[in-house]
Write an enzyme that holds these catalytic residues in place. Structure first.
Site, mmCIF file in Angstrom:
data_model
loop_
_atom_site.group_PDB
_atom_site.id
_atom_site.type_symbol
_atom_site.label_atom_id
_atom_site.label_comp_id
_atom_site.label_asym_id
_atom_site.label_seq_id
_atom_site.Cartn_x
_atom_site.Cartn_y
_atom_site.Cartn_z
ATOM 1 N N ALA A 115 -3.326 4.944 0.353
ATOM 2 C CA ALA A 115 -4.162 3.704 0.882
ATOM 3 C C ALA A 115 -4.787 2.703 0.093
ATOM 4 O O ALA A 115 -5.780 2.008 0.304
ATOM 5 C CB ALA A 115 -5.264 4.183 1.911
ATOM 6 N N THR A 158 0.751 -1.018 -0.263
ATOM 7 C CA THR A 158 0.163 -0.092 -0.021
ATOM 8 C C THR A 158 0.981 1.382 -0.067
ATOM 9 O O THR A 158 2.002 1.390 0.417
ATOM 10 C CB THR A 158 -0.825 0.114 1.201
ATOM 11 O OG1 THR A 158 -0.129 0.105 2.573
ATOM 12 C CG2 THR A 158 -1.827 -1.151 1.189
ATOM 13 N N ASP A 159 0.373 2.517 -0.504
ATOM 14 C CA ASP A 159 1.057 3.676 -0.389
ATOM 15 C C ASP A 159 0.122 4.731 0.447
ATOM 16 O O ASP A 159 -1.020 4.279 0.962
ATOM 17 C CB ASP A 159 1.468 4.122 -1.640
ATOM 18 C CG ASP A 159 0.032 4.578 -2.532
ATOM 19 O OD1 ASP A 159 -0.834 4.892 -1.906
ATOM 20 O OD2 ASP A 159 0.295 4.679 -3.967
ATOM 21 N N GLN A 160 0.634 5.734 0.657
ATOM 22 C CA GLN A 160 -0.355 6.876 1.466
ATOM 23 C C GLN A 160 -1.661 7.021 0.902
ATOM 24 O O GLN A 160 -2.379 7.757 1.657
ATOM 25 C CB GLN A 160 0.655 7.990 1.859
ATOM 26 C CG GLN A 160 1.038 9.044 0.848
ATOM 27 C CD GLN A 160 1.884 10.003 1.195
ATOM 28 O OE1 GLN A 160 2.765 9.914 1.865
ATOM 29 N NE2 GLN A 160 1.616 11.436 0.768
#
Lengths: 140, 140, 140, 140
Positions: free
Chosen positions: D21, D17-19
């Site tokens: 989401a 995942t990344d920021q």
């Protein structure tokens, strides 16, 4: 008027190699992201600030042509241009090369789509669009 | 009462190898995360649900001892136990092995700390703590 | 005689963030590898050359204590020291900090073991050991 | 005769995942690699064995269209077909979907080029080509 080209350099990490002893192909998309971040920063507003203002640019389309391998500890150069700003999309082009030999390793293009804080597709806010247009062009 | 051990299996991805032709060491922490997710799910509430309830467990401390290499396409088994639930921390232990040969590849421990939605350290909510305690133990 | 400390800086990649909006913990081991590569290069022989001479240093043990989160686009500084050169192992210590605020984000240690081209544990060749010893120390 | 479609399933890792989401876009290329490895294995010879016989397939071209995001812990399904076997290249197509909802998340294509042990482009050995042709087709 011509497109601004920005370049950023970094070394291939050991973590990025695979058992072919070359940089694994998926990492090139990460390298493009580094080029993109660097390019946007050069336009006067960082992508981080852009996200803080509620604009997210999500990759909607990516294509890469690999031409030559990158190896551990090679110095990589990513040259980025912002090729098109449309109402809801932004297109970046990349040339990944070996900074020491000048050899082109890959060319890539990504189309990013504008999302709001709820991750719905939206038209780019006028001020962000203006900013990206300015970011795209070389100062004469 | 004894600790519940859960196991999960997956294959080493090509992306996870490095130019030594073994799985790059940092990926073992990702494998531990897979074991942890799987272990918590087995306790009746997924970590995803836990986060949705405002409880985040962030890794505060990690240690790994590497014993033997993993290679591309090897079937990996991660055996996870939840060793301790304290007021603000949770400790997991892992044994990473080759599922086909049984050889132990690594042992690891991570201590996770409880954060609230604003990422401040907080004591675990009583219901989550109870749930984690139940998750830790084998049903008799 | 004191230990040489080398520092290297780079920005947190978007790819390195997770849904907590912080750098995912496993990437710190990659950052340590960047610090280690940089430190060895400063000793007069790159790790790439070392591998070309048949000496591989594989991580046998890693431990990290996380103290504060790193965020997207933060400028990270890794300070590395080579703390011990033994007959078959080499120990590195790392301090990961935010280069702009000076805040310490993590401290880490890795023990690397010497392998030959066939990936068997071997004593470090005398010339490599001498080189690593020189690499460890600050010039007076 | 029709093309064989193979499917493989796995969950989105927290690490992926990344920021935003969502799963970071570069990981989809890794997921395609998982689909490809699985597809080739189903043809009777693993890619690992193929490499052991001196044939390496390197990604020469990749394109992905992202349609919907994947989130942490989602069960992902990759459906893979081997669309074309030419003298020196092999083309795979992928559909990445959410296994629980059936929603298509992305479609992708990769063209792989045949390399020998010295990483020079070579025509596929006849036996490997035959094997890949058989791998491509559904048994009637």
């Amino acid at each position: 008027m011509s497109l601004r080209v920005s370049t950023v350099e970094f070394r291939v990490r050991y973590a990025e190699t695979d058992q072919m002893a070359v940089a694994y192909h998926a990492h090139y998309l990460v390298w493009c992201e580094i080029g993109r971040t660097h390019h946007i920063r050069g336009g006067g507003m960082s992508y981080r600030e852009m996200e803080a203002h509620g604009v997210t640019l999500a990759v909607a389309d990516a294509s890469i042509r690999y031409r030559a391998p990158a190896r551990y500890d090679d110095l990589i150069r990513v040259a980025t241009t912002l090729s098109e700003v449309a109402s809801r999309t932004v297109t970046f082009d990349y040339t990944v090369s070996n900074a020491e030999t000048g050899q082109v390793l890959a060319t890539a293009r990504t189309v990013l789509i504008s999302l709001d804080a709820a991750q719905r597709v939206v038209t780019l806010p006028p001020d962000v669009r203006e900013l990206l247009n300015a970011c795209a062009l070389a100062s004469s």
